[in-house]
Write a protein that holds these residues in place. Structure first.
Motif, PDB file in Angstrom:
ATOM      1  N   ASP A 193      -6.413  -5.711   2.414  1.00  0.00           N
ATOM      2  CA  ASP A 193      -7.607  -5.036   1.895  1.00  0.00           C
ATOM      3  C   ASP A 193      -8.080  -4.031   2.935  1.00  0.00           C
ATOM      4  O   ASP A 193      -8.511  -4.412   4.024  1.00  0.00           O
ATOM      5  CB  ASP A 193      -8.688  -6.090   1.613  1.00  0.00           C
ATOM      6  N   ASN A 214      -6.224   4.748  -7.195  1.00  0.00           N
ATOM      7  CA  ASN A 214      -6.963   3.790  -8.020  1.00  0.00           C
ATOM      8  C   ASN A 214      -6.547   3.927  -9.482  1.00  0.00           C
ATOM      9  O   ASN A 214      -7.323   4.378 -10.315  1.00  0.00           O
ATOM     10  CB  ASN A 214      -8.462   4.081  -7.835  1.00  0.00           C
ATOM     11  N   THR A 257      -6.569  -3.397 -11.026  1.00  0.00           N
ATOM     12  CA  THR A 257      -6.536  -1.933 -10.953  1.00  0.00           C
ATOM     13  C   THR A 257      -5.134  -1.400 -11.221  1.00  0.00           C
ATOM     14  O   THR A 257      -4.961  -0.398 -11.909  1.00  0.00           O
ATOM     15  CB  THR A 257      -7.015  -1.456  -9.563  1.00  0.00           C
ATOM     16  N   TRP A 258      -4.122  -2.085 -10.686  1.00  0.00           N
ATOM     17  CA  TRP A 258      -2.742  -1.624 -10.816  1.00  0.00           C
ATOM     18  C   TRP A 258      -2.084  -2.063 -12.124  1.00  0.00           C
ATOM     19  O   TRP A 258      -0.956  -1.680 -12.404  1.00  0.00           O
ATOM     20  CB  TRP A 258      -1.910  -2.129  -9.633  1.00  0.00           C
ATOM     21  N   THR A 313      -8.730  -7.933  -7.562  1.00  0.00           N
ATOM     22  CA  THR A 313      -9.223  -6.618  -7.986  1.00  0.00           C
ATOM     23  C   THR A 313      -8.116  -5.577  -7.919  1.00  0.00           C
ATOM     24  O   THR A 313      -7.956  -4.756  -8.829  1.00  0.00           O
ATOM     25  CB  THR A 313     -10.421  -6.188  -7.118  1.00  0.00           C
ATOM     26  N   MET A 314      -7.316  -5.606  -6.837  1.00  0.00           N
ATOM     27  CA  MET A 314      -6.201  -4.670  -6.714  1.00  0.00           C
ATOM     28  C   MET A 314      -5.213  -4.862  -7.867  1.00  0.00           C
ATOM     29  O   MET A 314      -4.770  -3.890  -8.488  1.00  0.00           O
ATOM     30  CB  MET A 314      -5.482  -4.853  -5.371  1.00  0.00           C
ATOM     31  N   LEU A 343       0.839  -1.206   0.000  1.00  0.00           N
ATOM     32  CA  LEU A 343       0.000   0.000   0.000  1.00  0.00           C
ATOM     33  C   LEU A 343       0.870   1.252   0.000  1.00  0.00           C
ATOM     34  O   LEU A 343       0.568   2.233  -0.684  1.00  0.00           O
ATOM     35  CB  LEU A 343      -0.950  -0.005   1.202  1.00  0.00           C
TER      36      LEU A 343
END
Length: 196
Positions: free
Chosen positions: A99, A124, A153-154, A149-150, A76
């Motif tokens: 998460d 995001n 997105t990345w 999902t992360m 993160l």
């Protein structure tokens, strides 16, 4: 023990527990020739901006391409760093990101505390360098679906290791040989696609 030589310098970005002696990141650091590590904060350990600035301070001292190796909250931190700064990043290994929307066990910071300390919302957008996200199917800090999902997105390549918990000493992981394999893959990425 034969040391591992890479073209890029590896920067270790640990999670909130910083440098744990038996952790795979700590053991990995001992095996690499070109390596640095983000030091632990003396104060305000939960402050996301201070964590991000600590990454930038290390990168400012490195000449040439860098491979980021982040675990847990370090992932993160890396994503927040990428939204604010640029550097010659060859690639990133992002292992078991937590998460922020999940309910974590009691011995972890609350979502309200993390938001107050600048972790949430998470940027995001696609990362401006190649990345590999390593996921677990039984991580108590993030479901596999959330990590998938992360990764999407990345713009990261997703690798599932199956049931490996949070891939830390508590889950039985000290030395982790696959980390070296992933780093070597990222070290072969064409320099022309790095962000300068």
């Amino acid at each position: 023990m034969e040391k591992i030589q890479t073209k890029a310098t590896v920067l270790i970005v640990p999670g909130l527990r910083d440098h744990v002696a038996e952790h795979w990141q700590t053991l990995l650091e001992q095996r690499l020739v070109k390596v640095r590590s983000v030091p632990a904060l003396e104060t305000d350990k939960l402050n996301c901006i201070k964590r991000v600035k600590a990454i930038q301070a290390q990168l400012a001292e490195i000449d040439g391409p860098v491979i980021l190796v982040a675990h847990s909250a370090g992932v993160l931190m890396t994503v927040h760093w990428a939204a604010l700064y640029q550097h010659n990043i060859q690639g990133a290994l992002l292992v078991t990101p937590p998460d922020l929307s999940a309910k974590w066990p009691e011995n972890y910071p609350s979502s309200a505390m993390l938001k107050q300390q600048g972790w949430n919302p998470l940027p995001n957008k696609i990362l401006p360098f190649p990345s590999i996200v390593v996921a677990s199917t039984n991580d108590h800090l993030a479901s596999y679906e959330a990590v998938r999902t992360m990764a999407k997105t990345w713009g990261s390549r997703l690798v599932s290791l199956g049931e490996v918990g949070h891939l830390n000493p508590a889950a039985g992981y000290g030395y982790w040989a696959q980390a070296e394999q992933f780093i070597q893959q990222l070290d072969q990425v064409d320099d022309s696609i790095c962000i300068a």
